[in-house]
Design a protein around this motif. Sequence first.
Motif, PDB file in Angstrom:
ATOM      1  N   ARG A 241      84.828   6.347 -27.932  1.00  0.00           N
ATOM      2  CA  ARG A 241      85.771   6.428 -26.815  1.00  0.00           C
ATOM      3  C   ARG A 241      87.155   6.059 -27.314  1.00  0.00           C
ATOM      4  NH1 ARG A 241      83.039   6.106 -21.854  1.00  0.00           N
ATOM      5  NH2 ARG A 241      80.826   5.803 -22.277  1.00  0.00           N
ATOM      6  N   ARG A 242      88.168   6.501 -26.584  1.00  0.00           N
ATOM      7  CA  ARG A 242      89.535   6.205 -27.011  1.00  0.00           C
ATOM      8  C   ARG A 242      90.300   5.550 -25.879  1.00  0.00           C
ATOM      9  NH1 ARG A 242      88.063  10.021 -30.598  1.00  0.00           N
ATOM     10  NH2 ARG A 242      89.278   9.642 -32.443  1.00  0.00           N
ATOM     11  N   GLU A 243      91.422   4.988 -26.268  1.00  0.00           N
ATOM     12  CA  GLU A 243      92.292   4.468 -25.221  1.00  0.00           C
ATOM     13  C   GLU A 243      93.137   5.609 -24.716  1.00  0.00           C
ATOM     14  OE1 GLU A 243      94.909   1.073 -25.703  1.00  0.00           O
ATOM     15  OE2 GLU A 243      93.145   0.080 -26.610  1.00  0.00           O
TER      16      GLU A 243
ATOM     17  N   ASN B  96      93.088   6.081 -17.889  1.00  0.00           N
ATOM     18  CA  ASN B  96      91.673   5.731 -17.965  1.00  0.00           C
ATOM     19  C   ASN B  96      90.725   6.781 -17.346  1.00  0.00           C
ATOM     20  OD1 ASN B  96      89.716   4.091 -18.851  1.00  0.00           O
ATOM     21  ND2 ASN B  96      89.730   2.728 -17.071  1.00  0.00           N
TER      22      ASN B  96
ATOM     23  N   GLN C 177      85.199   9.250 -19.691  1.00  0.00           N
ATOM     24  CA  GLN C 177      84.983   9.801 -21.034  1.00  0.00           C
ATOM     25  C   GLN C 177      83.500  10.067 -21.223  1.00  0.00           C
ATOM     26  OE1 GLN C 177      87.113   8.258 -24.399  1.00  0.00           O
ATOM     27  NE2 GLN C 177      88.489   7.050 -23.117  1.00  0.00           N
TER      28      GLN C 177
END
Length: 707
Positions: free
Chosen positions: A387-389, A393, A396
Amino acid sequence: MNKISVIIPIYNTTEFLDDCIGSVSEQTYRNLEILLINDGSDEECTKKIISLAKNDERIEVHHLSRRKGVGCARNYGLEIATGQYIYFLDSDDYISKETLQELVENIGDYELISGQIEEINKEPSEVGNSKTEIVVDKDKTRQFNNKSVLHRLISKAFIDKYQLRFNEDVRCYSDLAFVVPLMINITKAPQLLGCIYFKRFRNDPISNPSLMQSDMGKIIIDFITIYNQLRDKYQQNDEAQSFLDKQFLNLYRNEIIGYASIRKFSQVEFDQLRSAVSKLDKKQLAKMPLMIRSELKQLIKGKQNLFSKLLKVHVNLGLLRRGYRSRTKMYLQLYRSLFTKMPMKENYVVFESFLGKNYSDSPKYIYEYMQKYCPEYKFVWIYADQRREIPGNPKQVKRFSFAYYYYLGRSKYWVSNSRLPKHLNKRKGNIYIQTWHGTPLKKLVFDMKDVYSANPNYKKDFYEQSRRWDYLVSANQYSSDIFRRAFKYSKPMLEYGYPRNDIMYAENRDQIAKSIKAKLGIPAGKRVILYAPTWRDDEYYGAGKYKFSLKLDLERMRNELGEDYVVILRMHYFIADNLDIGDYSGFAFNFSKYDDIADLYLISDILITDYSSVFFDYANLRRPILFFTYDLEKYRDTLRGFYIDIEREVPGPLLKTSGDVINAIKNIEKIEEEYRGKYKAFTERFCSWEKGVASEQIVKHVFGPKK
Ligand code: C2G
């Protein structure tokens, strides 16, 4: 010495003829008559045939007045052949040098001898020295399971005695009319192991399909036609009947069930099929599974609707059974039969960039615009490993997980910069924006002559996958023209520039660059060189896993440029090798795994690249570009071919060695001056649509005004 007549029917196979005819001309066995039967090919192919015929006086060319089919062309060859032996070769295949010699030396008193057929999907190669060995199987019908006449040396006297000819009513399976009487009349069917025929698996079945790559409905009907004819003709011969029935039941299991479960046969076709099934030997039928027997029972009764219903159940049960064997297959089954059937979520948008490897490229910028200005939508991002920032938000989901299939199945919108997997069929109402990932330099899909690298089905798969696109983003007229042709794409194009390049026109781009530089730990006082090469089709470990060996001499670069510069290395996302730059800390930085290359563009002062589309984007910054093209000839001439004349049209020098690169950097102002004119022409051609508002315009175009 006995003469062999090699009969080659030809229909539009221009690109394969050199290999095919060349391979016959070079045979070590010289007593040949090479009969090229041109079955109504187009002008280009006809010219090619005529020109190749000049190379060998044993070649005779015969032109049929129009396309009459391979059966007719081969029969024509048989009528005029004068050799003691006949050998059939297809015009897209080829044989190795000793093939005919080996066959002729081993045929002895037999009426026929067969070799082995190998499918090729690699570039033509010289065959290994596998030792040949003759085997004679008791069950001679086994030799004919491939239903083909190819790669058999056959006595002409035998052919004449039994008047063996091909069927001319069908396109596919015309061989069976020849093969069945051949098989039942010969006494033995020896095979020469190690004697290979190279059968080409054509990789462009869309533009130029081989017979067996044509429409499955037609292939099935051809088979049924010939089956019905031969089954009647050989009523008295058990061997022929059992062979034909086996072939029919194989086709039924492998093709007819799948085909007829989604499409309806016309009444005439259905009657043909029915007539074929009623001929089947009851004993063979009894060996079939219950499900097949009940389907065929309904078919014999003439109940087409019931027959189709049973087939659907059959196919679904098969899928379900397979589904339970693997989790992903089960999800896929749910995607197909459940998620895509549930009500569509009108406001869901799924994003993916570079197969989920990055949060980057045009999907990122379209997303960030929507996230800011279109709060009524729900967003989903696909990730491959982690997962990414991501600002805002969003949800994901991991690629190929349950959630992945769920969201793709239910969402109205898909946004991706590369192809989504073939198995993800599109639900009705879905809108798929394909942003693509670069202005093309290297030839693409249908403009590529042949694709031999990882997947021989590449063109076919690409075609199917791209039929699902509803919009395609293009950054310039040049790309639009290429995409239409190379992707065979005819739906709407979004021609506003690349969303991924918007950031290069942002008013605060210097500010942004400063903070990225700080975040990445690049010394503020140093100028930055970005090295971003592409991948090489012929250097790989496996599908999507490519090798790269660094040709830039970092040692020398640090010694000569280290005071003023640092280097950022950025490999293509296909590259699996990890660069080892441990010795150059503080001077060389490896940002191959960094999400968004646009950030790296912003912080760099000079770009070094090769044949990557990165330079089309980087040119938006109007900063100097150097081309480190140490393998130009190979890349351009043998691997891909380019759309532009790289030596004349790119906005910077082509450099062969690290020394050249270092010199260019030392004289960068001079180079800028030298290339000013070319640079201007280049940006006018490739960057003139870019205004920094592509994301906004694309969102407005596709998603319309706010609801
Ligand atoms: N890219 C990158 N780092 C590299 C090379 C490429 O991040 N070292 C990214 C860039 O966004 C680039 C895109 O991947 O535009 C495509 O890379 P190319 O090197 O151009 O190669 P390819 O993936 O084969 O795509 O029409 C474009 C072509 O299809 C090229």
